[in-house]
Each structure stands twice: as C-alpha cells, then as structure tokens.
Design a protein around this motif. Structure first.
Motif, PDB file in Angstrom:
ATOM      1  N   THR A 289       0.842  -1.195   0.000  1.00 36.23           N
ATOM      2  CA  THR A 289       0.000   0.000   0.000  1.00 36.23           C
ATOM      3  C   THR A 289       0.877   1.245   0.000  1.00 36.23           C
ATOM      4  OG1 THR A 289      -1.708  -1.165   1.248  1.00 36.23           O
ATOM      5  CG2 THR A 289      -1.845   1.232   1.192  1.00 36.23           C
ATOM      6  N   SER A 290       0.898   1.937  -1.123  1.00 35.89           N
ATOM      7  CA  SER A 290       1.674   3.161  -1.208  1.00 35.89           C
ATOM      8  C   SER A 290       0.870   4.328  -0.624  1.00 35.89           C
ATOM      9  CB  SER A 290       2.027   3.481  -2.661  1.00 35.89           C
ATOM     10  OG  SER A 290       2.659   4.739  -2.749  1.00 35.89           O
ATOM     11  N   VAL A 291       1.530   5.164   0.153  1.00 37.39           N
ATOM     12  CA  VAL A 291       0.866   6.356   0.694  1.00 37.39           C
ATOM     13  C   VAL A 291       1.308   7.607  -0.062  1.00 37.39           C
ATOM     14  CG1 VAL A 291       0.512   5.355   2.977  1.00 37.39           C
ATOM     15  CG2 VAL A 291       2.649   6.574   2.486  1.00 37.39           C
ATOM     16  N   GLU A 292       1.996   7.407  -1.186  1.00 36.56           N
ATOM     17  CA  GLU A 292       2.367   8.556  -2.014  1.00 36.56           C
ATOM     18  C   GLU A 292       1.120   9.124  -2.692  1.00 36.56           C
ATOM     19  OE1 GLU A 292       5.276   9.906  -2.023  1.00 36.56           O
ATOM     20  OE2 GLU A 292       6.160   8.344  -0.769  1.00 36.56           O
ATOM     21  N   PRO A 293       0.940  10.426  -2.679  1.00 39.54           N
ATOM     22  CA  PRO A 293      -0.320  11.023  -3.156  1.00 39.54           C
ATOM     23  C   PRO A 293      -0.589  10.815  -4.642  1.00 39.54           C
ATOM     24  CG  PRO A 293       1.322  12.725  -2.708  1.00 39.54           C
ATOM     25  CD  PRO A 293       1.863  11.455  -2.155  1.00 39.54           C
ATOM     26  N   ASP A 294       0.428  10.641  -5.457  1.00 37.48           N
ATOM     27  CA  ASP A 294       0.226  10.509  -6.898  1.00 37.48           C
ATOM     28  C   ASP A 294       0.196   9.062  -7.377  1.00 37.48           C
ATOM     29  OD1 ASP A 294       0.173  13.281  -7.208  1.00 37.48           O
ATOM     30  OD2 ASP A 294       2.367  13.393  -7.355  1.00 37.48           O
ATOM     31  N   TYR A 295       0.257   8.122  -6.453  1.00 32.40           N
ATOM     32  CA  TYR A 295       0.269   6.716  -6.840  1.00 32.40           C
ATOM     33  C   TYR A 295      -1.150   6.221  -7.085  1.00 32.40           C
ATOM     34  CZ  TYR A 295       0.755   1.658  -6.572  1.00 32.40           C
ATOM     35  OH  TYR A 295       0.697   0.317  -6.835  1.00 32.40           O
ATOM     36  N   ALA A 296      -1.362   5.515  -8.192  1.00 33.78           N
ATOM     37  CA  ALA A 296      -2.678   4.970  -8.514  1.00 33.78           C
ATOM     38  C   ALA A 296      -2.641   3.452  -8.355  1.00 33.78           C
ATOM     39  CB  ALA A 296      -3.068   5.336  -9.940  1.00 33.78           C
TER      40      ALA A 296
END
Length: 337
Positions: free
Chosen positions: A261-268
């Motif tokens: 689970t990525s918490v980077e804002p631009d990751y889809a």
C-alpha cells in the motif's frame, strides 16, 4: 518423447490434490493413480478429480508407475522416497526430504549408488520472475551484487497443530528463501544472524517457534541478504526478492497483485486483489515444476533440485534456528554433520 505415462501420487491433501489436477492435464500423462493414509479420502478425491485411486500407499508402490509424487506428511518422506527408489520409480517429493538434517543425510546416503532420479519440490526455481532475476545476475547486467532482500509473508497463520509439527518458521517457510537465494546467485551462504518475535497466537511460543523473523545472511562473496518472514501479513500473501547490484537491480514479485500500500499522493493502485496464498501466487510454477519432473522421470532431464540441494537450504535454516535461540551469529559450517 513423453507419452502414455502412469503417475502415482501419495497424499491427497491440499497440495497433493492440486498436483493430481495438474498432472492429469499435462501432455504425455495417460493415468494418474492416487493413494492416501486415509483410503476414504483417496477415493473421494479421485472421484472429484476424475483419476484413479488405490486402497493404500503400499498398493500404489506395487503398481507399474513411471513416476511417484510424494505429498504426504513430512515424517513419511524418507521411507517413501527410499521405497520408491528401491522399486526403480523416479520420485518427486515436496520439501523437505526429512524432518531433520540427520534424516536428510540418511536418505542421501541411501541414494548414493542409485541411478533413479529424485526431485525435491522447491517451486520458486520454476517461477518466471525468479528465473529472470537469475538470468540478470548471471549476465552481469546488475554489476556486482551488494544486497538481496527476500520476503515471505503469509496472510494468516496455519493451524496450531500444523505449527507444532512444521519444524518452525525457518525450516518450514524461510527454507524457500534460502534455497532461492542460493539458486539465483549461484553462491553459498556462510553465516547467518537470525532473530524472531511472537506477538500473535500463543501456540507459536508453546511450540518453541516464532511468528515473525528477520534474518541476515552473508554469502561467500561477501554480498549480504536479508530475509523477512511472518505468519501475520493481513494485506495478503507477499513473496518478493530484490537483487541490488552496483549497476542495476531486479525485483521479483512486484506486480499489480503485490500486497503493498503506497501512501504517495500521486500513486494509482491497480485495484486487483492480493494473492491469497502460495497456491495462487505460484500456480504456473507448480505446473512447470511437474512438467519438468516428467522429463526427469523419462530420463530427458537431470533432476533440477536434488536432495543435496535441499540439504544445503536446510543447513541454512538450521543455522538460523540456532542463531535465534542463542542470540549470536552462526556459521553454516557449525551445523553441518
């Protein structure tokens, strides 16, 4: 050419049933015959799968088989391997060869003068990702390796009764990582440091086991590897390997179903579900592994994973267990018999 083979299968639990289903669809297999310690279970499984069954494993071993797949409980592996080899039947056996090092050595000694092939089931060797990583390392495109990071995280723990007879997290679970690190690098592990923890069910500690572990391995060329293990990865089944070199890297298991689970804002995120377990993650590898065994059984291929290969991975697991218990680095040489 592989054709009209009669394959026997001992043990119709989860993995055995899956192997029987795979075998009956492989080109060249004419007949699949199953047996189990529980005759009723064998006949019931055979009926569902559309294969043949016999009353017990003794009857199975007396049948004219071109190969035997052993998917029974670990404590039965040594006897079944040696009985089949004595009968001239090529063997595929799920890991481990035996429950301990001495038992494994005893089997290897029994097989020393035999020409009957034995293949041990380490399915990651047949996974396309691990094979690609091995090729990348061998090609030199990654440069020299400085670090490998291996991960095997189960989504939920097995039953308490399984844990008690599993041999422990390093021998049951981590051994796959130890084998694949050796295989993809072509190097040997010379020293380990392992630690573990129990924050889950009490039955792990009661069995003298841990539910989570971290391992540091030193290879014989001074590259380092870490192995992370857990029975409690609620996000899903997570098996990966990162090979990090001076010029590049190769990552196995980083796909749209990896439970990360990525918490980077631009990751889809992909939206695809994580793999629920090892059967789903390695379905193709299991098929390719058994297809290879057919070639082993017919003499067209040497065993791609021998009992001696399995022993080397077992030595690493044994060293990890000793390291965890004594809280110190342990050389693999210390546990060799």
């Amino acid at each position: 050419m592989i054709s009209a083979l009669t394959m026997g299968l001992a043990g119709v639990g989860r993995i055995g049933t899956s192997h029987a289903e795979t075998l009956k669809h492989l080109p060249g297999v004419d007949t699949v015959v199953v047996a189990d310690a529980d005759a009723e279970r064998a006949y019931a499984a055979a009926g569902k799968l559309g294969v043949e069954a016999v009353a017990d494993i003794d009857v199975l071993l007396a049948a004219p088989l071109d190969g035997l797949i052993i998917a029974t409980a670990t404590d039965s592996h040594p006897e079944l391997i040696t009985r089949a080899v004595d009968a001239g039947i090529p063997v595929f056996c799920e890991k481990p060869v035996a429950a301990d090092i001495q038992g494994t050595l005893d089997v290897i000694t029994r097989l020393e003068n035999s020409t009957v092939p034995v293949q041990i089931g380490f399915q990651r060797r047949f996974d396309v990702g691990y094979r690609a990583a091995r090729d990348a390392i061998a090609s030199g495109s990654l440069g020299w390796l400085h670090t490998l990071r291996a991960t095997t995280l189960d989504p939920a723990p097995p039953p308490a009764e399984y844990v008690g007879r599993s041999g422990g997290l390093f021998r049951d679970c981590g051994v796959h990582d130890f084998d694949i690190i050796r295989w993809v690098t072509g190097r040997e592990v010379v020293e380990v440091y392992a630690t573990g923890a129990n924050r889950g069910e009490e039955f792990f500690a009661a069995a003298g086991d841990v539910d989570t572990a971290a391992v540091l391995l030193r290879l014989d060329d001074d590259s380092l590897a870490t192995v992370s293990l857990s029975r409690y990865n609620g996000a899903g089944y997570d098996v990966r390997l990162e090979a990090l070199g001076s010029l590049g890297n190769a990552v196995v298991g980083l796909d749209d179903r990896a439970p990360l689970t990525s918490v980077e804002p631009d990751y889809a995120p992909s939206g695809l579900p994580a793999y629920p377990g090892f059967m789903e993650r390695f379905r193709r590898a299991y098929t390719d592994e058994l297809a290879a065994f057919l070639s082993v059984a017919t003499g067209d291929l040497e065993s791609p994973c021998t009992p001696s290969d399995a022993l080397k991975a077992f030595y690493i697991a044994e060293a990890c267990e000793l390291s965890r218990r004594e809280g110190r680095p342990v050389t693999v040489a210390e546990v060799r018999h």
